[in-house]
Structures are given as C-alpha cells and as structure tokens.
Design a protein around this motif. Sequence first.
Motif, PDB file in Angstrom:
ATOM      1  N   LEU A 108      -4.542 -65.052  37.613  1.00 26.82           N
ATOM      2  CA  LEU A 108      -3.549 -65.061  36.749  1.00 26.82           C
ATOM      3  C   LEU A 108      -3.956 -64.240  35.110  1.00 26.82           C
ATOM      4  N   LYS A 109      -5.260 -64.258  35.118  1.00 27.02           N
ATOM      5  CA  LYS A 109      -5.632 -63.528  33.868  1.00 27.02           C
ATOM      6  C   LYS A 109      -5.325 -61.986  33.766  1.00 27.02           C
ATOM      7  N   TYR A 110      -4.861 -61.527  34.910  1.00 31.96           N
ATOM      8  CA  TYR A 110      -4.356 -60.065  34.992  1.00 31.96           C
ATOM      9  C   TYR A 110      -3.016 -59.849  34.495  1.00 31.96           C
ATOM     10  N   ALA A 111      -2.303 -61.065  34.360  1.00 30.16           N
ATOM     11  CA  ALA A 111      -1.064 -60.975  33.868  1.00 30.16           C
ATOM     12  C   ALA A 111      -0.899 -61.065  32.331  1.00 30.16           C
ATOM     13  N   ASN A 128       8.468 -61.606  38.533  1.00 32.99           N
ATOM     14  CA  ASN A 128       8.085 -60.297  38.207  1.00 32.99           C
ATOM     15  C   ASN A 128       7.201 -60.372  36.985  1.00 32.99           C
ATOM     16  N   PHE A 129       5.845 -59.918  37.281  1.00 35.31           N
ATOM     17  CA  PHE A 129       4.686 -60.131  36.492  1.00 35.31           C
ATOM     18  C   PHE A 129       4.582 -58.684  35.708  1.00 35.31           C
ATOM     19  N   ILE A 130       4.184 -58.773  34.559  1.00 32.23           N
ATOM     20  CA  ILE A 130       3.827 -57.250  33.828  1.00 32.23           C
ATOM     21  C   ILE A 130       2.215 -57.803  33.804  1.00 32.23           C
ATOM     22  N   LEU A 131       1.460 -56.804  34.368  1.00 37.63           N
ATOM     23  CA  LEU A 131      -0.038 -56.919  34.259  1.00 37.63           C
ATOM     24  C   LEU A 131      -0.646 -56.346  32.992  1.00 37.63           C
ATOM     25  N   VAL A 132      -1.828 -56.615  32.715  1.00 42.29           N
ATOM     26  CA  VAL A 132      -2.456 -56.327  31.308  1.00 42.29           C
ATOM     27  C   VAL A 132      -2.445 -54.763  31.179  1.00 42.29           C
ATOM     28  N   ARG A 148       6.766 -76.043  45.700  1.00 43.11           N
ATOM     29  CA  ARG A 148       5.153 -75.619  45.449  1.00 43.11           C
ATOM     30  C   ARG A 148       4.854 -74.425  46.441  1.00 43.11           C
ATOM     31  N   ALA A 149       4.193 -73.423  45.755  1.00 40.24           N
ATOM     32  CA  ALA A 149       4.027 -72.133  46.168  1.00 40.24           C
ATOM     33  C   ALA A 149       2.770 -71.807  45.629  1.00 40.24           C
ATOM     34  N   GLU A 150       1.955 -70.733  46.266  1.00 42.14           N
ATOM     35  CA  GLU A 150       0.932 -70.016  46.031  1.00 42.14           C
ATOM     36  C   GLU A 150       0.940 -68.466  45.850  1.00 42.14           C
ATOM     37  N   VAL A 151       0.402 -67.865  44.950  1.00 39.81           N
ATOM     38  CA  VAL A 151       0.479 -66.101  44.846  1.00 39.81           C
ATOM     39  C   VAL A 151      -0.916 -65.743  44.399  1.00 39.81           C
ATOM     40  N   THR A 152      -1.102 -64.611  44.710  1.00 43.26           N
ATOM     41  CA  THR A 152      -2.300 -63.786  44.258  1.00 43.26           C
ATOM     42  C   THR A 152      -1.850 -62.566  43.655  1.00 43.26           C
ATOM     43  N   LEU A 153      -2.362 -62.209  42.200  1.00 46.26           N
ATOM     44  CA  LEU A 153      -2.202 -61.173  41.550  1.00 46.26           C
ATOM     45  C   LEU A 153      -3.146 -60.075  41.846  1.00 46.26           C
ATOM     46  N   PRO A 154      -2.966 -58.706  42.071  1.00 43.87           N
ATOM     47  CA  PRO A 154      -4.046 -57.734  42.171  1.00 43.87           C
ATOM     48  C   PRO A 154      -4.837 -57.516  40.877  1.00 43.87           C
ATOM     49  N   GLU A 155      -5.964 -57.158  40.965  1.00 46.98           N
ATOM     50  CA  GLU A 155      -6.821 -56.992  39.813  1.00 46.98           C
ATOM     51  C   GLU A 155      -6.101 -55.667  39.123  1.00 46.98           C
ATOM     52  N   ALA A 156      -6.077 -56.024  37.739  1.00 45.36           N
ATOM     53  CA  ALA A 156      -5.537 -54.670  36.928  1.00 45.36           C
ATOM     54  C   ALA A 156      -6.725 -53.753  36.501  1.00 45.36           C
ATOM     55  N   ILE A 157      -6.732 -52.782  36.864  1.00 43.87           N
ATOM     56  CA  ILE A 157      -7.835 -51.755  36.525  1.00 43.87           C
ATOM     57  C   ILE A 157      -7.251 -50.589  35.691  1.00 43.87           C
ATOM     58  N   GLY A 158      -8.093 -50.467  34.604  1.00 45.39           N
ATOM     59  CA  GLY A 158      -7.911 -49.264  33.660  1.00 45.39           C
ATOM     60  C   GLY A 158      -6.350 -49.488  32.764  1.00 45.39           C
TER      61      GLY A 158
END
Length: 332
Positions: A191-194, A267-271, A300-310
């Motif tokens: 979630l730190k990448y959101a 709908n996540f906006i990444l960093v 109850r659900a689980e999701v994984t966010l991709p690593e935000a690079i650059g």
Amino acid sequence: MKNILIISALAGVLALSSCWRDDLYYATVDRATVRIEADWTPARLTPNGVSAFVFDRNGAAFDVVRSNDSRKADLSLPEGFYSVVVLNNTLDEYRNIESAGTDRLETFALMGRAVSPNFTSLGGGTRAESFIGEPDTVAGSVVRNIEVTRKMIEYFRIKPHGMEPAPAAVYQTAPTRIISVADIRVHVKGLKYAAGAPRTHLKNLSGGYYLDSDKPHSLQVCHEFVLNNKRVDPDNYKLATITKQLISFGPEKANGKCLNDHQLVMNFILVNGETHTVSLNVKDLIETSHDGVQTVHKIRAEVTLPEAIGNGDGAFHPEIEEWEEIEAELPI
C-alpha cells in the motif's frame, strides 16, 4: 300541582333510562379511529414523526397519514379490512430515498435516489451503470389484518376528551431497520506505493426495498465511495487494511446465497502517477449476519499493488483522495 307531578314522573323515567344505558359513546361519523402505536426501540431510532400508508383489503392505496408524534398515528377508517405500512419520518425528509409503486401494497418500495458518479468506467464495464447514494437510515413495518366493524364506527369505548379522538382499536408495531451495512475490509500488500485512497465501485447491489414482501428490490445499482480508512500493520509498513462502512439496501439473496455477481472495483493512483485498477468478484465472499440492530454484509478481500518505479507514465492527479489514518493494531 298535577303538572308538577307529570314533569317529575317524566324526569324519573329519563333518569332511570339513562342509568340502564352502558358507557359506550355514540359516534355520529361514518368512520372509526384506529390508532397505530410504534415502538422504535428495536431500530434504535428517535424519529421526528411517523408516516402511515394505508391500503385496503385488495391492496389498493387508501390514505397516507403523517403524525408529528413518533409514538402513534391515528387513522380514520370506514368499515373494512386494512394493512398499514409504518415508516419513520416522512418521505420528504429523506435525502437519498424516494418511493415507488405506492398505489399498491405489493409494489410499494423505497428506492435509492439516483446520483451522478465521478468515475463511470471503473472496471471496464460495457453497460451503463445506475448509481445511487447511500440511503438514509429508514425503519419500517407492516401492520396487517386491521378490521373496522360497524359496531366500532357507531360506538367508541371511551368518550372523546377535548379534541383528541377516542380510538376504537389500538394496534402495536415495532419497526426494524430496512437498510443494511456493507462492512468492507481489504488487506493490501504494497500500500506504500499508493499515492492516496482508491476510488471504489461496488456493483449490483439492490436499488431499493419492498415493504410488503420484506426483501430487496431486483433493480441492480452501483455505489461509488472511497476506501480511505487505513490501518497499517505496526510490524510491516508495507501491509495495511483499508475499510468502509457502506449503507445500502444489500444484495439480493436466496437460500443464503447472493443471486448476482458483485464486483468490487478499486482505482489506485500510484506514487509515480500511474493508475492501477483492481476488480474482484466478491459474490462468494459476502457473509451476512445481524448485529441486533441491522443486517451486516461482511466483505473481506486481499490485493497486491505493483511496485511503483521512477516517475512512471501516469499523468499528474491533483485530486488524489487523502488517507484517513486510524491508529490501531492490525491483527494479521
């Protein structure tokens, strides 16, 4: 002297006849007053008043009575059989609820008021979505088999005092909450990448509620909201749970199972400015219970966010939803 004796005799006859008459009070109207007494304790509400929708024995609308006293409503009814729908407050006081099918008891429903969404294409849906706002807190009940007889019309049990009508019959009811709560908790890895809280859609919930059959309406609608209550795992800042308590009319169910697919679209906006949309079918994840006041649908659900690079390829988003931090330990 003779005239005095005659007058005295007549007065005696009248006095005796009045003693023989019972204490029933003769009413000159062609209707009887039926009182509905409402106990709002099960719904834990203190309404401004009460609305009573009256239907005849064939289910046709007969009258609507509004009372400023939330404890009771007095109905003036001719001879016949009736059913009465009891609601807290009046329809005009609801911000996100309107009525439908009010001419018949079996079609009378409370419906969510349509709203315009901010994002209509979350999840790539191809059909037009109907959006409603979160319904107001509404409770109701149906009082059935109300009978008004000719004797009730002609005689009251209690003589009216002042301007208050004497009820020929009293019916008691305890309305319960019609709305339910969707308790949504999503465990997010990375979630730190959101950059902020995700705009979210929960699709195909019911758009209203039938009072007579006590079940959700078949109209499917979408709710839009923000999952912005964040609890971070104190042992791992990359793990967190985002939550929402959503008021709704709930899903359609049969034999304890949801009848429709329910998509939870985030709908996540990444960093780095990129957009990452996650769509989950939560139909089989919905667990329904009752907390003593209202129905609760747990998701109850689980999701994984991709690593935000650059810096990424995303555009600048000036209206990113900020987090609402909740300082509490998160059981993992």
